[in-house]
Design a protein around this motif. Structure first.
Motif, PDB file in Angstrom:
ATOM      1  N   SER A   1       8.823   0.481 -13.507  1.00 59.43           N
ATOM      2  CA  SER A   1       9.094  -0.945 -13.353  1.00 59.43           C
ATOM      3  C   SER A   1      10.456  -1.316 -13.918  1.00 59.43           C
ATOM      4  O   SER A   1      10.946  -0.701 -14.867  1.00 59.43           O
ATOM      5  N   ASN A   2      11.045  -2.349 -13.346  1.00 60.97           N
ATOM      6  CA  ASN A   2      12.289  -2.895 -13.918  1.00 60.97           C
ATOM      7  C   ASN A   2      11.984  -3.864 -15.055  1.00 60.97           C
ATOM      8  O   ASN A   2      12.887  -4.335 -15.724  1.00 60.97           O
ATOM      9  N   GLY A   3      10.724  -4.172 -15.260  1.00 60.77           N
ATOM     10  CA  GLY A   3      10.327  -5.120 -16.303  1.00 60.77           C
ATOM     11  C   GLY A   3      10.579  -4.561 -17.706  1.00 60.77           C
ATOM     12  O   GLY A   3      10.823  -3.364 -17.880  1.00 60.77           O
ATOM     13  N   VAL A   4      10.490  -5.448 -18.696  1.00 61.61           N
ATOM     14  CA  VAL A   4      10.767  -5.003 -20.071  1.00 61.61           C
ATOM     15  C   VAL A   4       9.576  -4.223 -20.642  1.00 61.61           C
ATOM     16  O   VAL A   4       8.435  -4.400 -20.228  1.00 61.61           O
TER      17      VAL A   4
ATOM     18  N   GLY B   1       4.368  -2.091 -20.948  1.00 60.44           N
ATOM     19  CA  GLY B   1       3.588  -1.217 -21.836  1.00 60.44           C
ATOM     20  C   GLY B   1       2.157  -1.706 -21.992  1.00 60.44           C
ATOM     21  O   GLY B   1       1.214  -0.916 -21.973  1.00 60.44           O
ATOM     22  N   LYS B   2       2.004  -3.010 -22.115  1.00 61.90           N
ATOM     23  CA  LYS B   2       0.659  -3.597 -22.255  1.00 61.90           C
ATOM     24  C   LYS B   2      -0.164  -3.328 -21.003  1.00 61.90           C
ATOM     25  O   LYS B   2      -1.338  -2.978 -21.065  1.00 61.90           O
ATOM     26  N   PHE B   3       0.470  -3.516 -19.866  1.00 63.13           N
ATOM     27  CA  PHE B   3      -0.220  -3.302 -18.597  1.00 63.13           C
ATOM     28  C   PHE B   3      -0.604  -1.819 -18.463  1.00 63.13           C
ATOM     29  O   PHE B   3      -1.721  -1.485 -18.050  1.00 63.13           O
TER      30      PHE B   3
ATOM     31  N   ALA C   1      -2.167   4.422 -18.086  1.00 63.92           N
ATOM     32  CA  ALA C   1      -1.173   5.189 -17.323  1.00 63.92           C
ATOM     33  C   ALA C   1       0.123   5.295 -18.114  1.00 63.92           C
ATOM     34  O   ALA C   1       0.458   4.392 -18.877  1.00 63.92           O
ATOM     35  N   PRO C   2       0.870   6.378 -17.927  1.00 68.68           N
ATOM     36  CA  PRO C   2       2.204   6.425 -18.541  1.00 68.68           C
ATOM     37  C   PRO C   2       3.136   5.474 -17.786  1.00 68.68           C
ATOM     38  O   PRO C   2       2.833   5.085 -16.649  1.00 68.68           O
ATOM     39  N   TYR C   3       4.237   5.107 -18.416  1.00 68.29           N
ATOM     40  CA  TYR C   3       5.127   4.164 -17.735  1.00 68.29           C
ATOM     41  C   TYR C   3       6.578   4.381 -18.111  1.00 68.29           C
ATOM     42  O   TYR C   3       6.879   4.922 -19.183  1.00 68.29           O
ATOM     43  N   ILE C   4       7.432   3.937 -17.228  1.00 72.83           N
ATOM     44  CA  ILE C   4       8.859   3.849 -17.527  1.00 72.83           C
ATOM     45  C   ILE C   4       9.260   2.416 -17.187  1.00 72.83           C
ATOM     46  O   ILE C   4       9.087   1.971 -16.046  1.00 72.83           O
ATOM     47  N   ALA C   5       9.715   1.688 -18.211  1.00 72.11           N
ATOM     48  CA  ALA C   5      10.138   0.300 -18.006  1.00 72.11           C
ATOM     49  C   ALA C   5      11.664   0.271 -17.898  1.00 72.11           C
ATOM     50  O   ALA C   5      12.325   1.305 -18.068  1.00 72.11           O
ATOM     51  N   LYS C   6      12.205  -0.864 -17.602  1.00 67.36           N
ATOM     52  CA  LYS C   6      13.657  -1.028 -17.406  1.00 67.36           C
ATOM     53  C   LYS C   6      14.219   0.109 -16.556  1.00 67.36           C
ATOM     54  O   LYS C   6      15.197   0.770 -16.929  1.00 67.36           O
TER      55      LYS C   6
END
Ligand SMILES: [Mg+2]
Length: 176
Positions: A68-71, A76-78, A84-89
């Motif tokens: 996601s491009n989100g912060v 992270g909360k979502f 699930a693992p995540y990559i933000a920004k």
């Protein structure tokens, strides 16, 4: 040159990507956009149908990472909520975040697909990395920020030309 804007496939909702369908398409890993792909923009929880879908593909052995491009805090909360693992920004449409996800989780690019609702972010990022891309309809277009909404008319133009050239999608011709 136009190919960078073209998704390989169009769907109405991620839940259409059943385990059977993903296997048919030789997909093992999914990079998933968050806002308007898995959840409504202003909602912090996934749509119930999508929560079920995530459970289904997880138990069928598919690996996925949120991209996601989100912060970080919000995404992270979502991610925690759905496990699930995540990559933000992720800076989509630039390929940086997408490349990072593939490297970090050891995904085989040939078996990885990026699913998102925006041509000028998700599809371009996946295309620039050379992986397959799926464009889904946005879940809650009415809640989008103005900077997303101003891109939508241009997306319609691209989609019209895509559908004329590839009425059945272009999965198998992705490298042409
Ligand atoms: Mg989105």
């Amino acid at each position: 040159m136009w190919n960078v804007f073209y998704p390989h496939f169009l769907i109405n909702n991620v839940a259409e990507l059943t385990p059977e369908r993903l296997r048919e398409l030789d997909v093992e890993n999914l990079l998933l956009d968050v806002d308007c792909t898995l959840k409504q923009y202003e909602n912090q929880e996934p749509e119930p149908e999508i929560r079920e879908w995530l459970k289904k593909i997880k138990s069928a052995g598919f690996k996925f990472c949120l991209l996601s491009n989100g912060v970080g805090k919000r995404i992270g909360k979502f991610a925690e909520l759905i496990g699930a693992p995540y990559i933000a920004k992720a800076c989509k449409p630039f390929p940086k975040g997408c490349r990072r996800a593939i490297a970090e989780f050891h995904f085989d690019p040939a078996k990885t697909v990026l699913v998102g609702d925006q041509i000028f972010a998700d599809i371009m990022a996946g295309r620039l990395v050379g992986i397959r891309t799926i464009l889904t309809k946005p879940i809650s277009p009415e809640q989008e920020h103005w900077f997303t909404r101003i891109k939508r008319p241009f997306e319609k133009i691209v989609l019209r030309s895509f559908k004329q050239r590839f009425p059945d999608g272009i999965w198998l011709a992705s490298e042409e």
